[in-house]
Design a protein around this motif. Structure first.
Motif, mmCIF file in Angstrom:
data_model
loop_
_atom_site.group_PDB
_atom_site.id
_atom_site.type_symbol
_atom_site.label_atom_id
_atom_site.label_comp_id
_atom_site.label_asym_id
_atom_site.label_seq_id
_atom_site.Cartn_x
_atom_site.Cartn_y
_atom_site.Cartn_z
ATOM 1 N N TYR A 157 29.952 34.866 51.448
ATOM 2 C CA TYR A 157 30.710 34.373 50.295
ATOM 3 C C TYR A 157 30.104 34.808 48.976
ATOM 4 N N GLU A 158 28.781 35.024 48.951
ATOM 5 C CA GLU A 158 28.146 35.460 47.694
ATOM 6 C C GLU A 158 28.491 36.904 47.353
ATOM 7 N N HIS A 159 29.073 37.635 48.318
ATOM 8 C CA HIS A 159 29.565 38.984 48.042
ATOM 9 C C HIS A 159 30.999 38.951 47.526
ATOM 10 N N LEU A 160 31.800 38.019 48.052
ATOM 11 C CA LEU A 160 33.215 37.985 47.697
ATOM 12 C C LEU A 160 33.467 37.386 46.318
ATOM 13 N N ILE A 161 32.746 36.341 45.973
ATOM 14 C CA ILE A 161 33.005 35.657 44.707
ATOM 15 C C ILE A 161 32.813 36.580 43.497
ATOM 16 N N PRO A 162 31.723 37.366 43.416
ATOM 17 C CA PRO A 162 31.618 38.299 42.279
ATOM 18 C C PRO A 162 32.724 39.349 42.273
ATOM 19 N N GLN A 163 33.201 39.763 43.448
ATOM 20 C CA GLN A 163 34.295 40.735 43.497
ATOM 21 C C GLN A 163 35.571 40.145 42.912
ATOM 22 N N LEU A 164 35.831 38.869 43.226
ATOM 23 C CA LEU A 164 37.025 38.217 42.695
ATOM 24 C C LEU A 164 36.927 38.015 41.188
ATOM 25 N N VAL A 165 35.737 37.700 40.714
ATOM 26 C CA VAL A 165 35.529 37.563 39.265
ATOM 27 C C VAL A 165 35.769 38.901 38.575
ATOM 28 N N ALA A 166 35.239 39.981 39.174
ATOM 29 C CA ALA A 166 35.426 41.315 38.599
ATOM 30 C C ALA A 166 36.895 41.713 38.608
ATOM 31 N N ALA A 167 37.618 41.395 39.688
ATOM 32 C CA ALA A 167 39.046 41.714 39.759
ATOM 33 C C ALA A 167 39.838 40.950 38.709
ATOM 34 N N GLU A 168 39.447 39.709 38.455
ATOM 35 C CA GLU A 168 40.122 38.901 37.436
ATOM 36 C C GLU A 168 39.901 39.476 36.034
ATOM 37 N N GLN A 169 38.716 40.021 35.783
ATOM 38 C CA GLN A 169 38.375 40.522 34.448
ATOM 39 C C GLN A 169 38.833 41.956 34.210
ATOM 40 N N ASN A 170 39.063 42.709 35.284
ATOM 41 C CA ASN A 170 39.419 44.119 35.152
ATOM 42 C C ASN A 170 40.902 44.257 34.831
ATOM 43 N N ASN A 171 41.209 44.805 33.661
ATOM 44 C CA ASN A 171 42.600 44.935 33.243
ATOM 45 C C ASN A 171 43.376 45.954 34.074
ATOM 46 N N LYS A 172 42.669 46.868 34.740
ATOM 47 C CA LYS A 172 43.344 47.874 35.569
ATOM 48 C C LYS A 172 43.832 47.268 36.886
ATOM 49 N N ILE A 173 43.221 46.172 37.297
ATOM 50 C CA ILE A 173 43.641 45.493 38.524
ATOM 51 C C ILE A 173 44.765 44.520 38.194
ATOM 52 N N GLU A 174 45.934 44.737 38.806
ATOM 53 C CA GLU A 174 47.099 43.900 38.514
ATOM 54 C C GLU A 174 47.455 42.962 39.659
ATOM 55 N N GLY A 175 46.875 43.165 40.827
ATOM 56 C CA GLY A 175 47.154 42.307 41.973
ATOM 57 C C GLY A 175 46.030 42.369 42.980
ATOM 58 N N VAL A 176 45.916 41.322 43.795
ATOM 59 C CA VAL A 176 44.836 41.230 44.785
ATOM 60 C C VAL A 176 45.450 41.016 46.163
ATOM 61 N N LEU A 177 45.052 41.875 47.113
ATOM 62 C CA LEU A 177 45.489 41.766 48.499
ATOM 63 C C LEU A 177 44.296 41.338 49.344
ATOM 64 N N ILE A 178 44.453 40.236 50.074
ATOM 65 C CA ILE A 178 43.371 39.716 50.920
ATOM 66 C C ILE A 178 43.788 39.868 52.373
ATOM 67 N N ILE A 179 43.008 40.622 53.147
ATOM 68 C CA ILE A 179 43.293 40.841 54.557
ATOM 69 C C ILE A 179 42.295 40.035 55.383
ATOM 70 N N LEU A 180 42.817 39.216 56.306
ATOM 71 C CA LEU A 180 41.964 38.341 57.106
ATOM 72 C C LEU A 180 42.017 38.696 58.579
ATOM 73 N N ASN A 181 40.853 38.745 59.181
ATOM 74 C CA ASN A 181 40.708 38.759 60.639
ATOM 75 C C ASN A 181 39.388 38.045 60.919
ATOM 76 N N THR A 182 39.432 36.728 60.824
ATOM 77 C CA THR A 182 38.211 35.925 60.843
ATOM 78 C C THR A 182 38.293 34.800 61.866
ATOM 79 N N VAL A 183 37.140 34.452 62.422
ATOM 80 C CA VAL A 183 37.067 33.329 63.365
ATOM 81 C C VAL A 183 36.769 32.023 62.645
#
Length: 248
Positions: A64-90
């Motif tokens: 989770y400490e890897h994903l949270i900074p990525q989501l923060v960066a995606a929120e702040q990056n103006n070039k990113i307009e949408g987020v796709l989350i792919i799950l295959n988790t137990v």
């Protein structure tokens, strides 16, 4: 004697390119890595969601400490307009899973989740946290009560703590999907279906029928839906409820 270097190419450039190609084969299984820029940020949640305790090295984990900074960066990056989350988790750590789900749910940009293979246990809140959720027809979601590992103190406070955490999970799922609390609890506490546990395994079509997931589909459907919501957002329209996962 003149050196046989090509114009604009530094010595060792061929070796660097060769190393990059080898790394692409090792890491991605392909000879050339994708280079085209995209306005969609794709994040994968695979294996077991790792929380405050480091899991053994043979476990395939998502930290989770890897994903949270990525989501923060995606929120702040103006070039990113949408987020796709792919799950295959137990599933995995409850608090880590809820933290990731809350981050996705509170993004201001359009979000779509796609469940492939499985979105089990704490993967369920993550799957419903986006503005729109899609599940593959063959994918499954296991819904069961919270479990504790390790030392458990047999006092009433332990059970009260478990009950409160269980309510947090149930409240999040019902707030971000169309499933009713009664139906969710019925699936969660069902006996006789799982051989070694209480709960229910829900397959793609049933997940949609119960209101957990919005639609059945695949990667093409997920990207198309995300692009549609991006276009709505560009045009000033409401791309989805702020709570996410609720069909307008």
């Amino acid at each position: 004697m003149a050196e046989n270097n090509q114009p604009g190419q530094e010595p060792g450039a061929d070796e660097t390119k060769k190393n990059q190609t080898v790394e692409s084969i090792q890491q991605l299984g392909q000879t050339t890595a994708p280079t085209a820029e995209s306005n969609i940020f794709c994040m994968t949640i695979i294996g077991q969601v790792e929380g405050h305790i480091v899991l053994p090295p043979q476990n395939k984990t998502t930290k989770y400490e890897h994903l949270i900074p990525q989501l923060v960066a995606a929120e702040q990056n103006n070039k990113i307009e949408g987020v796709l989350i792919i799950l295959n988790t137990v599933g995995g750590d409850v608090e880590a899973g809820l933290a990731i789900a809350e981050m996705i749910a509170t993004l201001s940009k359009p979000t779509v989740t796609l469940v492939l293979g499985g979105g089990h246990s704490i993967g369920v809140p993550i799957a419903v946290s986006a503005n729109h959720s899609i599940i593959a027809e063959t994918a499954t979601m296991t819904i069961h009560p919270i479990r504790l590992n390790g030392l458990v103190i047999g006092v009433p406070q332990t059970f009260e703590y478990l009950d409160k955490m269980q309510e947090r999970v149930i409240r999040f799922i019902t707030n971000h999907s169309r499933v009713t609390e009664e139906k969710l609890k019925e699936l969660m506490f069902k006996t006789g279906e799982l051989t070694r546990d209480i709960g229910t395994t829900v397959i793609g079509a049933d997940a949609v029928k119960f209101g957990l997931i919005n639609a059945i589909g695949g990667i093409g459907d997920a990207i198309a839906e995300l692009n549609r919501r991006i276009e709505e957002r560009r045009g000033g329209g409401n791309a989805g409820n702020a709570l996410g996962g609720i069909v307008q």
